[in-house]
Design a protein around this motif. Structure first.
Motif, short mmCIF file in Angstrom:
data_model
loop_
_atom_site.label_atom_id
_atom_site.label_comp_id
_atom_site.label_asym_id
_atom_site.label_seq_id
_atom_site.Cartn_x
_atom_site.Cartn_y
_atom_site.Cartn_z
N MET A 1 42.09 28.24 43.35
CA MET A 1 40.85 28.97 43.10
C MET A 1 41.05 30.44 43.39
O MET A 1 41.85 30.81 44.23
CB MET A 1 39.73 28.38 43.96
CG MET A 1 38.36 28.97 43.68
SD MET A 1 37.07 28.25 44.73
CE MET A 1 37.11 26.58 44.13
N SER A 2 40.27 31.32 42.70
CA SER A 2 40.42 32.76 42.85
C SER A 2 39.92 33.22 44.21
O SER A 2 38.81 32.88 44.64
CB SER A 2 39.63 33.46 41.74
OG SER A 2 39.55 34.85 42.00
N GLU A 3 40.74 34.00 44.90
CA GLU A 3 40.34 34.55 46.19
C GLU A 3 39.19 35.54 46.02
O GLU A 3 38.33 35.66 46.90
CB GLU A 3 41.53 35.22 46.86
CG GLU A 3 42.64 34.25 47.26
CD GLU A 3 43.79 34.95 47.96
OE1 GLU A 3 43.71 36.19 48.12
OE2 GLU A 3 44.74 34.25 48.36
N VAL A 4 39.18 36.26 44.90
CA VAL A 4 38.09 37.21 44.63
C VAL A 4 36.77 36.46 44.51
O VAL A 4 35.75 36.86 45.10
CB VAL A 4 38.38 38.01 43.34
CG1 VAL A 4 37.21 38.92 43.00
CG2 VAL A 4 39.65 38.81 43.49
N PHE A 5 36.77 35.35 43.76
CA PHE A 5 35.56 34.55 43.60
C PHE A 5 35.10 34.02 44.95
O PHE A 5 33.91 34.03 45.27
CB PHE A 5 35.82 33.40 42.63
CG PHE A 5 34.58 32.58 42.32
CD1 PHE A 5 33.80 32.88 41.22
CD2 PHE A 5 34.20 31.52 43.13
CE1 PHE A 5 32.66 32.15 40.94
CE2 PHE A 5 33.07 30.78 42.86
CZ PHE A 5 32.29 31.10 41.76
N ALA A 60 34.86 34.34 37.20
CA ALA A 60 35.11 32.95 36.75
C ALA A 60 35.56 32.92 35.30
O ALA A 60 36.46 32.16 34.93
CB ALA A 60 33.85 32.11 36.94
N ARG A 61 34.96 33.76 34.46
CA ARG A 61 35.28 33.74 33.03
C ARG A 61 36.65 34.36 32.72
O ARG A 61 37.16 34.21 31.61
CB ARG A 61 34.20 34.47 32.23
CG ARG A 61 32.85 33.77 32.28
CD ARG A 61 31.79 34.49 31.48
NE ARG A 61 30.48 33.87 31.66
CZ ARG A 61 30.07 32.77 31.03
NH1 ARG A 61 30.88 32.19 30.17
NH2 ARG A 61 28.89 32.26 31.26
N SER A 62 37.24 35.03 33.69
CA SER A 62 38.56 35.63 33.47
C SER A 62 39.70 34.69 33.88
O SER A 62 40.86 35.04 33.71
CB SER A 62 38.67 36.93 34.28
OG SER A 62 38.68 36.66 35.68
N LEU A 63 39.37 33.50 34.40
CA LEU A 63 40.39 32.58 34.90
C LEU A 63 40.76 31.55 33.85
O LEU A 63 40.20 31.51 32.75
CB LEU A 63 39.88 31.89 36.17
CG LEU A 63 39.54 32.84 37.34
CD1 LEU A 63 38.91 32.07 38.49
CD2 LEU A 63 40.77 33.60 37.81
N GLN A 64 41.72 30.68 34.22
CA GLN A 64 42.17 29.62 33.30
C GLN A 64 41.04 28.64 33.02
O GLN A 64 40.15 28.45 33.86
CB GLN A 64 43.36 28.88 33.91
CG GLN A 64 44.59 29.76 34.10
CD GLN A 64 45.73 29.02 34.75
OE1 GLN A 64 45.56 27.89 35.19
NE2 GLN A 64 46.88 29.64 34.82
#
Length: 223
Positions: A1-5, A60-64
């Protein structure tokens, strides 16, 4: 999961819990400057929450795709929670000014709102836990997939090496076949020469025998 998110998510959860407590406190206050101040702070907090929601949505929309779907599902829960908070604040600003309506709001409406908010928090916590578990399963599946891919690459490399070995052996066998064919040709040529030499020797021996017989015949006939 993205750390930024996750960073935005922690900020939102803290802000949401703080706004919920302020909503409850403001609902207990009578109309006046203090309540107006509380409502103003709540509106500022809602604006900050909207900003965090937008940031989480963009991240979220920039991730896989696999991670994106999971985070967007979690984000829908947060948007629903924020809408509930906005409705609570709206009730505070549009309530009836009469004391009876105010008391009814305190005794029934706010209690129901608080119960709904608590239930919403519990559902959010459960959903977050389920999504985290799903994230762990996705990570485990990805790790297994990578290990399987590495194993497949290793097997393909082994098969390629075996193929090269077989081709090399085939070339050697082809070379042996050529050598055997050449040896057979040499042996055949030698056999033909031996046969020819044998006939020559036999002819010479026959000629010598015939010469000896003629010599003996002449000697005997002259005596």
């Amino acid at each position: 999961m993205s750390e930024v998110f996750e960073g935005y998510e922690r900020q939102y959860c803290e802000l949401s819990a703080n706004l919920s407590r302020k909503c409850h406190s403001a609902g207990l206050l009578a109309a006046g400057e203090q309540k107006k101040q509380q409502v103003s702070e709540l509106k500022e907090g809602l604006d900050d929450a909207d900003v965090l929601i937008r940031k989480m949505d963009l991240e979220a929309r920039s991730l896989q795709p696999s991670v994106k779907a999971m985070l967007l599902a979690k984000l829908r829960e947060y948007k629903s929670d924020l809408n509930n908070l906005k409705r609570e604040v709206k009730k505070l600003t549009s309530g009836n000014s009469s004391q009876a309506a105010h008391e009814e709001l305190l005794e029934s409406g706010m209690a129901d709102t608080q119960a709904v908010s608590v239930n919403q928090r519990e559902r959010l916590a459960m959903s977050t836990e389920r999504l985290n578990q799903s994230s762990d399963r996705i990570k485990e599946s990805r790790r297994t997939m990578l290990e399987t891919e590495d194993l497949g690459v290793s097997i393909l490399e082994d098969l390629h090496q075996q193929r090269e070995t077989l081709l090399h052996s085939h070339k050697k066998l082809h070379g042996v076949d050529d050598a055997i064919d050449k040896s057979k040709k040499v042996l055949s040529a030698m056999s033909r020469r031996m046969t020819r030499n044998k006939w020559i020797v036999c002819s010479i021996i026959g000629a010598l025998i015939l010469a000896i017989i003629l010599i003996l015949y002449f000697k005997i006939s002259h005596h």
